[in-house]
Design a protein around this motif. Structure first.
Motif, PDB file in Angstrom:
ATOM      1  N   PHE A 216       5.305 -14.539 -10.132  1.00  0.00           N
ATOM      2  CA  PHE A 216       4.759 -13.838  -9.041  1.00  0.00           C
ATOM      3  C   PHE A 216       3.202 -14.331  -9.594  1.00  0.00           C
ATOM      4  CE2 PHE A 216       8.342 -11.277  -8.403  1.00  0.00           C
ATOM      5  CZ  PHE A 216       8.360 -11.529  -6.956  1.00  0.00           C
ATOM      6  N   PRO A 217       2.161 -14.406  -8.581  1.00  0.00           N
ATOM      7  CA  PRO A 217       0.784 -14.567  -9.163  1.00  0.00           C
ATOM      8  C   PRO A 217       0.292 -13.475 -10.149  1.00  0.00           C
ATOM      9  CG  PRO A 217       0.908 -14.841  -6.784  1.00  0.00           C
ATOM     10  CD  PRO A 217       2.228 -14.231  -7.162  1.00  0.00           C
ATOM     11  N   ALA A 218      -0.511 -13.897 -11.129  1.00  0.00           N
ATOM     12  CA  ALA A 218      -1.017 -12.779 -12.172  1.00  0.00           C
ATOM     13  C   ALA A 218      -1.877 -11.744 -11.471  1.00  0.00           C
ATOM     14  CB  ALA A 218      -1.534 -13.303 -13.196  1.00  0.00           C
ATOM     15  N   VAL A 219      -1.605 -10.506 -11.808  1.00  0.00           N
ATOM     16  CA  VAL A 219      -2.341  -9.225 -11.357  1.00  0.00           C
ATOM     17  C   VAL A 219      -3.819  -9.184 -12.090  1.00  0.00           C
ATOM     18  CG1 VAL A 219      -2.692  -6.786 -11.660  1.00  0.00           C
ATOM     19  CG2 VAL A 219      -0.551  -7.811 -10.925  1.00  0.00           C
ATOM     20  N   ARG A 220      -4.721  -9.240 -11.316  1.00  0.00           N
ATOM     21  CA  ARG A 220      -6.155  -9.369 -12.054  1.00  0.00           C
ATOM     22  C   ARG A 220      -6.955  -8.125 -11.629  1.00  0.00           C
ATOM     23  NH1 ARG A 220      -4.702 -14.532 -10.323  1.00  0.00           N
ATOM     24  NH2 ARG A 220      -5.116 -16.156 -12.007  1.00  0.00           N
ATOM     25  N   SER A 221      -6.585  -7.247 -11.101  1.00  0.00           N
ATOM     26  CA  SER A 221      -7.087  -5.853 -10.995  1.00  0.00           C
ATOM     27  C   SER A 221      -6.026  -4.841 -10.687  1.00  0.00           C
ATOM     28  CB  SER A 221      -8.387  -5.993 -10.143  1.00  0.00           C
ATOM     29  OG  SER A 221      -7.632  -6.290  -8.744  1.00  0.00           O
ATOM     30  N   ARG A 222      -6.495  -3.687 -11.543  1.00  0.00           N
ATOM     31  CA  ARG A 222      -5.785  -2.446 -11.156  1.00  0.00           C
ATOM     32  C   ARG A 222      -6.502  -1.117 -11.220  1.00  0.00           C
ATOM     33  NH1 ARG A 222      -0.614  -3.673 -13.445  1.00  0.00           N
ATOM     34  NH2 ARG A 222      -0.500  -5.572 -14.930  1.00  0.00           N
ATOM     35  N   ALA A 223      -5.719  -0.178 -10.353  1.00  0.00           N
ATOM     36  CA  ALA A 223      -6.169   1.162 -10.311  1.00  0.00           C
ATOM     37  C   ALA A 223      -5.137   2.222 -10.730  1.00  0.00           C
ATOM     38  CB  ALA A 223      -7.106   1.588  -9.253  1.00  0.00           C
ATOM     39  N   THR A 224      -5.490   3.132 -11.826  1.00  0.00           N
ATOM     40  CA  THR A 224      -4.403   4.047 -12.066  1.00  0.00           C
ATOM     41  C   THR A 224      -4.738   5.426 -12.173  1.00  0.00           C
ATOM     42  OG1 THR A 224      -3.712   2.354 -13.407  1.00  0.00           O
ATOM     43  CG2 THR A 224      -2.702   4.454 -13.773  1.00  0.00           C
ATOM     44  N   THR A 251       1.863  -0.401  -6.644  1.00  0.00           N
ATOM     45  CA  THR A 251       2.722  -1.113  -7.427  1.00  0.00           C
ATOM     46  C   THR A 251       3.855  -0.104  -8.041  1.00  0.00           C
ATOM     47  OG1 THR A 251       1.263  -2.515  -7.979  1.00  0.00           O
ATOM     48  CG2 THR A 251       2.953  -2.564  -9.551  1.00  0.00           C
ATOM     49  N   ALA A 252       3.189   1.254  -8.489  1.00  0.00           N
ATOM     50  CA  ALA A 252       4.008   2.160  -9.095  1.00  0.00           C
ATOM     51  C   ALA A 252       3.669   3.575  -8.646  1.00  0.00           C
ATOM     52  CB  ALA A 252       4.009   1.979 -10.673  1.00  0.00           C
ATOM     53  N   PHE A 253       4.706   4.421  -8.338  1.00  0.00           N
ATOM     54  CA  PHE A 253       4.638   5.480  -8.095  1.00  0.00           C
ATOM     55  C   PHE A 253       5.532   6.645  -8.996  1.00  0.00           C
ATOM     56  CE2 PHE A 253       4.230   9.425  -5.411  1.00  0.00           C
ATOM     57  CZ  PHE A 253       2.981   9.494  -4.981  1.00  0.00           C
ATOM     58  N   GLU A 254       5.123   7.222  -9.909  1.00  0.00           N
ATOM     59  CA  GLU A 254       5.946   7.763 -10.857  1.00  0.00           C
ATOM     60  C   GLU A 254       5.610   9.435 -10.873  1.00  0.00           C
ATOM     61  OE1 GLU A 254       8.156   6.028 -13.274  1.00  0.00           O
ATOM     62  OE2 GLU A 254       7.966   4.713 -11.502  1.00  0.00           O
ATOM     63  N   LEU A 284       1.975   9.837 -11.467  1.00  0.00           N
ATOM     64  CA  LEU A 284       1.262   8.557 -11.977  1.00  0.00           C
ATOM     65  C   LEU A 284       1.481   7.506 -10.922  1.00  0.00           C
ATOM     66  CD1 LEU A 284       1.178   6.845 -15.408  1.00  0.00           C
ATOM     67  CD2 LEU A 284       1.159   5.581 -13.513  1.00  0.00           C
ATOM     68  N   VAL A 285       0.163   7.276 -10.258  1.00  0.00           N
ATOM     69  CA  VAL A 285      -0.005   6.199  -9.253  1.00  0.00           C
ATOM     70  C   VAL A 285      -0.675   5.047  -9.748  1.00  0.00           C
ATOM     71  CG1 VAL A 285      -0.801   5.712  -6.757  1.00  0.00           C
ATOM     72  CG2 VAL A 285      -0.188   8.171  -7.529  1.00  0.00           C
ATOM     73  N   GLU A 286      -0.250   3.611  -9.438  1.00  0.00           N
ATOM     74  CA  GLU A 286      -0.854   2.599  -9.740  1.00  0.00           C
ATOM     75  C   GLU A 286      -0.827   1.286  -8.619  1.00  0.00           C
ATOM     76  OE1 GLU A 286      -1.268   0.969 -13.983  1.00  0.00           O
ATOM     77  OE2 GLU A 286       0.097  -0.570 -13.280  1.00  0.00           O
ATOM     78  N   LEU A 287      -2.227   1.074  -8.543  1.00  0.00           N
ATOM     79  CA  LEU A 287      -2.502  -0.244  -7.389  1.00  0.00           C
ATOM     80  C   LEU A 287      -2.538  -1.374  -8.131  1.00  0.00           C
ATOM     81  CD1 LEU A 287      -4.883   1.643  -4.976  1.00  0.00           C
ATOM     82  CD2 LEU A 287      -2.186   1.677  -5.192  1.00  0.00           C
ATOM     83  N   SER A 288      -2.311  -2.321  -7.567  1.00  0.00           N
ATOM     84  CA  SER A 288      -2.706  -3.801  -8.357  1.00  0.00           C
ATOM     85  C   SER A 288      -2.961  -4.862  -7.121  1.00  0.00           C
ATOM     86  CB  SER A 288      -1.342  -4.270  -9.206  1.00  0.00           C
ATOM     87  OG  SER A 288      -0.547  -4.549  -8.593  1.00  0.00           O
ATOM     88  N   ASP A 289      -3.616  -5.899  -7.572  1.00  0.00           N
ATOM     89  CA  ASP A 289      -4.148  -7.017  -6.622  1.00  0.00           C
ATOM     90  C   ASP A 289      -4.235  -8.232  -7.581  1.00  0.00           C
ATOM     91  OD1 ASP A 289      -5.527  -8.604  -4.613  1.00  0.00           O
ATOM     92  OD2 ASP A 289      -5.425  -6.839  -3.583  1.00  0.00           O
ATOM     93  N   ALA A 294     -10.922  -6.248  -6.689  1.00  0.00           N
ATOM     94  CA  ALA A 294     -10.251  -6.097  -5.370  1.00  0.00           C
ATOM     95  C   ALA A 294     -10.732  -4.686  -4.908  1.00  0.00           C
ATOM     96  CB  ALA A 294      -8.698  -5.914  -5.326  1.00  0.00           C
ATOM     97  N   ARG A 295     -11.654  -3.955  -5.710  1.00  0.00           N
ATOM     98  CA  ARG A 295     -12.151  -2.456  -5.514  1.00  0.00           C
ATOM     99  C   ARG A 295     -11.076  -1.663  -5.337  1.00  0.00           C
ATOM    100  NH1 ARG A 295     -17.443  -4.163  -1.536  1.00  0.00           N
ATOM    101  NH2 ARG A 295     -18.189  -5.706  -3.071  1.00  0.00           N
ATOM    102  N   LEU A 296     -10.132  -1.636  -6.232  1.00  0.00           N
ATOM    103  CA  LEU A 296      -9.034  -0.713  -5.884  1.00  0.00           C
ATOM    104  C   LEU A 296      -9.235   0.718  -6.397  1.00  0.00           C
ATOM    105  CD1 LEU A 296      -6.108  -3.017  -7.542  1.00  0.00           C
ATOM    106  CD2 LEU A 296      -6.682  -2.776  -5.030  1.00  0.00           C
ATOM    107  N   ASP A 297     -10.025   0.938  -7.134  1.00  0.00           N
ATOM    108  CA  ASP A 297     -10.749   2.165  -7.583  1.00  0.00           C
ATOM    109  C   ASP A 297     -11.147   3.007  -6.209  1.00  0.00           C
ATOM    110  OD1 ASP A 297      -9.884   2.024 -10.350  1.00  0.00           O
ATOM    111  OD2 ASP A 297     -12.121   1.848 -10.770  1.00  0.00           O
TER     112      ASP A 297
END
Length: 473
Positions: A216-224, A251-254, A284-289, A294-297
Motif C-alpha cells: 500500500f502507499p506509505a503512511v506519511r502522517s499519523r495521529a495517536t 487505522t487502529a482502535f485498541e 488507543l486510537v490511531e489515524l493515518s494518511d 493531513a492535519r490528523l491531530d
C-alpha cells in the motif's frame, strides 16, 4: 526412527547443514515460546528452497512419517509443535528467507515463508510502500506462520487479515507436488481461488513456501491518542464517533481493561500512567494518511471533543511526537508479556460482533468471578474488528497448579458465552492443538464435514501436521 532409510533421504534432500538429529540442537524446535506445548521428533529439517521442501515431503510420505511445519514458532495454540511419539519430522522454514521480488508499481512483494514479518515491512518501506500487518511478535514471527493462522493484528480495521493481504501462494502439496500460484493479480476469475484453502489451514493441507503480498502507499502522517472510558459500551460508542468522522483514516482502535494496563505499569520498563485518576477502560486510537500534512491531530481532536460532549470519554491525550506514540503503543503491546509475570496465563482469542462486545464482557466477567472469586480478567484487543484477547490470571496468592487445573472449565465458560453471541472461539491465533477438540462443539457439523472432506482429498494419509485444527477423525 524405525526406518533407517529416512535419515539418508532427508540428508540427501537438505544436506548436513539442513538436518538436525542431535537432541540438544533440536530442543528449540520442540516446544513453543511459552513452554506451554512440547514434544519430541525424529529429526528437524531446515530446507533452503521449495524443491528441498518437496523432496522432504516426498521422503516422509514414502515412509509414512508425519511432517510438522514450523515458522517463527511464536504461536499460542501449539500448532507448530510435534507430538510426543518421536516419529514426526519438524520442517522448519527458518532458512527460507529470500525476498524474491518487489513491484512498487503493481504494489506487490513476493517473499518466502521463512521471512520475518518485520523484514517484509522494512523491504516495503525501502520502496516507499507499506506492508500493513503489524503484530507484537513481528520481529520474530514469519510470513508462513502469519498465513497459516490468517494473522490479523492491529491494522485489520483498515487493511484486513492475511487473507485480504495475499494475492498468490506457492504450496508444496502432501504428495510432494508444487503448486505455483504466485500471481500478483487483483482480478483472476478462472475458477476456484485455491489460495484460500491454505491460508488459515495451519499446514494441515500443504506447506506454504512463498507468497505474493499486497503493498500500500506509505503512511506519511499519523495521529495517536490514549483515551480513558468508563465502560466497554463507552468504548464501542467512541468507536462509532471516530469512525463516522474519520472514515478510512481510522487505522487502529485498541481496547484495554484497567487490569491489563495495571500489569504493564507493574512490569513494563518505563511504563507510566498517563492520567491522574484510575479508569475502568482505555482505548488507543490511531489515524493515518498518505499525505505528509493531513492535519490528523485536528481531526482526531474533533472526534474526541464530540466524545466529551456526549460523555463517552473521561480523559484523553493526543501524542505529541514519535516517542510518545511509541510509549502509547508499548502500553498496549506490553500486555501479553507483562501478564506472564503474574503466573499462569489462560489465553482466549475470541471475536463477537462489535455491537455485542459490552454485553459479552459484562456477562462473561460476572460468570467467571462467580466461579472463581478473585480471578483477574485481562481483556484487551482489536475492538474495531470485534476481536478480544480475553485472558485470565489466577487470584493473588493462589496456587498455580490449582488454577491450571481449572483451565478447561474456565475456557468452556468463555467459549459458551462467545458462541451465545454468535462469535468465534478463534479470531486470529488459529486452533492448533489447544482448541482442536472443543471446536466440534462450536462449529456447524456440516462445516466440519466439509473441512474433513478437504483434508481427506488433499492429505488422505493424514501426514500433514496431524493432531491440529480438526478433531479426531
Amino acid at each position: 526412527m524405525t526406518d533407517p532409510g529416512l535419515p539418508g533421504r532427508l540428508r540427501a534432500a537438505v544436506g548436513e547443514a539442513g538436518l538436525v538429529t542431535d537432541p540438544a540442537r533440536m530442543g528449540g524446535y520442540l516446544s513453543d515460546w511459552r513452554n506451554a506445548y512440547s514434544g519430541t521428533a525424529a529429526a528437524v529439517v531446515r530446507p533452503v528452497s521449495t524443491d528441498e521442501v518437496a523432496a522432504i515431503v516426498r521422503a516422509c510420505r514414502k515412509e509414512g512419517v508425519a511432517v510438522v511445519p514450523q515458522g517463527g514458532n511464536t504461536g499460542l495454540c501449539g500448532g507448530a509443535v510435534p507430538d510426543t511419539s518421536g516419529r514426526q519430522v519438524v520442517l522448519s522454514l527458518d532458512r527460507m528467507r529470500r525476498l524474491r521480488a518487489v513491484d512498487p508499481v503493481n504494489q506487490t512483494i513476493t517473499v518466502e515463508a521463512g521471512v520475518v514479518l518485520q523484514a517484509v515491512q522494512e523491504a516495503a518501506a525501502a520502496e516507499g510502500c507499506l506492508f500493513p500487518l503489524s503484530l507484537g511478535s513481528e520481529g520474530s514471527c514469519t510470513i508462513g506462520g502469519n498465513l497459516s493462522t490468517n494473522a490479523g493484528g492491529t491494522g485489520v480495521l483498515r487493511y484486513g487479515t492475511m487473507r485480504d493481504l495475499t494475492l498468490g501462494l506457492e504450496v508444496v502439496l502432501p504428495d510432494g507436488r508444487i503448486w505455483n500460484g504466485l500471481r500478483g493479480l487483483r482480478k483472476d476469475n478462472t475458477g476456484y481461488d485455491l489460495k484460500h484453502l491454505f491460508i488459515g489451514a495451519e499446514g494441515t493441507l500443504g506447506l506454504v513456501t512463498a507468497a505474493v503480498l499486497k503493498l500500500f502507499p506509505a503512511v506519511r502522517s499519523r495521529a495517536t491518542a490514549w483515551v480513558a472510558v468508563g465502560s466497554a459500551q463507552a468504548a464501542v460508542d467512541l468507536f462509532g464517533i471516530v469512525r463516522a468522522l474519520c472514515g478510512d483514516r481510522l487505522t487502529a482502535f485498541e481496547i484495554m481493561s484497567r487490569q491489563s494496563v495495571d500489569f504493564v505499569l507493574r512490569h513494563g520498563t518505563g511504563a507510566r500512567d498517563l492520567f491522574g485518576s484510575v479508569h475502568f477502560w482505555y482505548v488507543l486510537v490511531e489515524l493515518s494518511d498518505t499525505l505528509p500534512d493531513a492535519r490528523l491531530d485536528g481531526l482526531l481532536e474533533a472526534a474526541l471533543a464530540e466524545a466529551f460532549d456526549r460523555d463517552v470519554a473521561g480523559d484523553a491525550v493526543v501524542a505529541s511526537g514519535s516517542a510518545q506514540v511509541a510509549a502509547l503503543w508499548a502500553l498496549r503491546e506490553g500486555i501479553s508479556e507483562a501478564q506472564n509475570f503474574e503466573g499462569p496465563s489462560l489465553k482466549h482469542d475470541v471475536t463477537v460482533p462489535i455491537s455485542s462486545i459490552p454485553a459479552f464482557v459484562e456477562r462473561t466477567d460476572k460468570a467467571l468471578r462467580a466461579a472463581l472469586p478473585g480471578i483477574r480478567i485481562v481483556t484487551y484487543g482489536h475492538i474495531g474488528d470485534g476481536n478480544l484477547h480475553y485472558n485470565l490470571s489466577k487470584p493473588v496468592d493462589s496456587d498455580d497448579d490449582t488454577f491450571r487445573n481449572l483451565a478447561e472449565e474456565l475456557a468452556r465458560m468463555v467459549y459458551d458465552a462467545t458462541s451465545s453471541f454468535g462469535g468465534s472461539i478463534s479470531a486470529e491465533h488459529g486452533l492448533g492443538q489447544s482448541k482442536r477438540d472443543v471446536i466440534a462443539d462450536y462449529k456447524d457439523g456440516l462445516e466440519l464435514e466439509l473441512m474433513r472432506s478437504l483434508k481427506h482429498l488433499l492429505d488422505p494419509r493424514g501426514l500433514m501436521n496431524p493432531g491440529k485444527v480438526l478433531p479426531a477423525w
